[in-house]
Scaffold this motif. Structure first.
Motif, PDB file in Angstrom:
ATOM      1  N   PHE A 135     -13.119  28.718  33.165  1.00 16.33           N
ATOM      2  CA  PHE A 135     -14.295  28.054  33.721  1.00 16.33           C
ATOM      3  C   PHE A 135     -14.018  26.575  34.003  1.00 16.33           C
ATOM      4  N   GLU A 136     -13.240  25.932  33.118  1.00 12.48           N
ATOM      5  CA  GLU A 136     -12.896  24.524  33.334  1.00 12.48           C
ATOM      6  C   GLU A 136     -12.051  24.339  34.591  1.00 12.48           C
ATOM      7  N   LYS A 137     -11.140  25.281  34.839  1.00 13.86           N
ATOM      8  CA  LYS A 137     -10.269  25.187  36.007  1.00 13.86           C
ATOM      9  C   LYS A 137     -11.037  25.340  37.309  1.00 13.86           C
ATOM     10  N   ILE A 138     -12.045  26.196  37.306  1.00 11.47           N
ATOM     11  CA  ILE A 138     -12.787  26.436  38.551  1.00 11.47           C
ATOM     12  C   ILE A 138     -14.036  25.572  38.660  1.00 11.47           C
ATOM     13  N   GLY A 139     -14.286  24.755  37.613  1.00  9.19           N
ATOM     14  CA  GLY A 139     -15.417  23.839  37.663  1.00  9.19           C
ATOM     15  C   GLY A 139     -16.748  24.473  37.372  1.00  9.19           C
ATOM     16  N   TYR A 140     -16.740  25.595  36.673  1.00  9.52           N
ATOM     17  CA  TYR A 140     -17.991  26.296  36.346  1.00  9.52           C
ATOM     18  C   TYR A 140     -18.541  25.780  35.023  1.00  9.52           C
TER      19      TYR A 140
END
Length: 306
Positions: free
Chosen positions: A158-163
């Motif tokens: 989620f951190e990588k995709i900005g969620y």
């Protein structure tokens, strides 16, 4: 007049409509024919006395069909005994317990013999415990007495995709198992307590059904898997044998004498479904089979044979 004019102006559309109607009629006929073959009447199913066979294959996600078949076979006087053929790594706790209870209830009416195939582990072992007798192959993979509950932790993804997940909740434990954050110590402690209780239910079922001391059962109820031969040594299985051996044992317990294999009676086929024909799965379980139904408390061996 207007219908003739329509056909004259739109010959292609008219032809497609007629062709569609013919195909629909043809498909309906095929469906009715296949359904009639797969679903004989009850009188046709039980023309002869014999042994009922109920299969439990794959992951146990639900119990309704097995319970329905068990009750039908229990109430049918021409079915003298039942063989429960198990080839399953287990599955949902609730479903496994429901099947176990119904098997025990049936044993009060007529003999039930559990026949373990290649795998009868965890919940697969649990459902067999309700039977009058348990038969396994020497190399059957069984055991795995334990409970498992799995949650996905997708925080890094989620951190990588900005969620980001914003939660408003009524209590601190309401979003337990959230994939957007690590599990807290309090949550893990609460879940472990619940799992320990359900594990004790497994141990109790083994101890009561196999007349074994609970302390001895706990020694091997650590999730380990073992062979059918080892299961017999532990007192979890009555005898070694294949499916035919289980059938002959059921016949003997029911008082059906003779060396020939008795008549085997299987549940009626399910209603024909084009979706099931294409997917090879029960359409009502597709959500569960794709893993989208969420975490479940499971008596399940999560290893693989492939």
């Amino acid at each position: 007049m207007s219908q003739g004019l329509f056909r004259h102006k739109h010959p292609v559309l008219t032809g497609l409509l007629v062709l569609g109607g013919i195909m629909l009629f043809f498909w309906g006929g095929i469906t009715f024919f296949i359904t009639s073959l797969a679903n004989p009447s009850k009188s046709e199913l039980f023309l002869k006395e014999g042994i009922g066979v109920i299969d439990i294959k794959g992951v146990i996600l639900e119990s309704e069909e097995t319970l329905e078949n068990m009750v039908a076979f229990r109430e049918e006087p021409k079915i003298k005994a039942i063989v429960l053929r198990i080839d399953s790594p287990g599955g949902a706790v609730g479903a496994s317990q429901e099947i176990y209870d119904e098997v025990r209830r049936t044993c009060d009416v007529k003999p039930v013999v559990a026949s373990m195939g290649s795998v009868a582990a965890s919940g697969g072992l649990y459902v067999s415990l309700g039977a009058t007798k348990i038969v396994a192959n020497p190399g059957t993979l069984t055991g795995s007495m334990g409970v498992i509950l799995k949650f996905a932790n997708l925080e890094g993804l989620f951190e990588k995709i900005g969620y980001k997940n914003e939660v408003v909740k009524s209590g601190r434990l309401k979003d337990i198992g959230s994939p957007s954050r690590p599990m807290t110590g309090e949550e893990r402690l609460m879940l472990q307590g619940m799992i320990d209780i359900v594990q004790s239910q497994f141990v109790q079922a083994v101890a009561e059904s196999r007349s074994l001391p609970a302390a001895e059962v706990r020694k091997i109820a650590d999730g380990r898997i073992f062979s059918g031969q080892q299961a017999k040594e532990y007192g979890l299985v009555d005898q070694m044998g294949n499916f035919r051996d289980a059938v002959m044992l059921a016949a003997d317990l029911a008082g059906l004498k003779g060396e020939k294999t008795p008549e085997l009676i299987y549940p009626k086929g399910e209603d024909f479904s084009f979706l099931r024909l294409m997917t090879g799965k029960k359409n009502e379980s597709l959500l569960q089979q794709t893993g989208l139904s969420g975490p479940i408390l499971a008596y399940e061996w999560t290893g693989t044979l492939r």
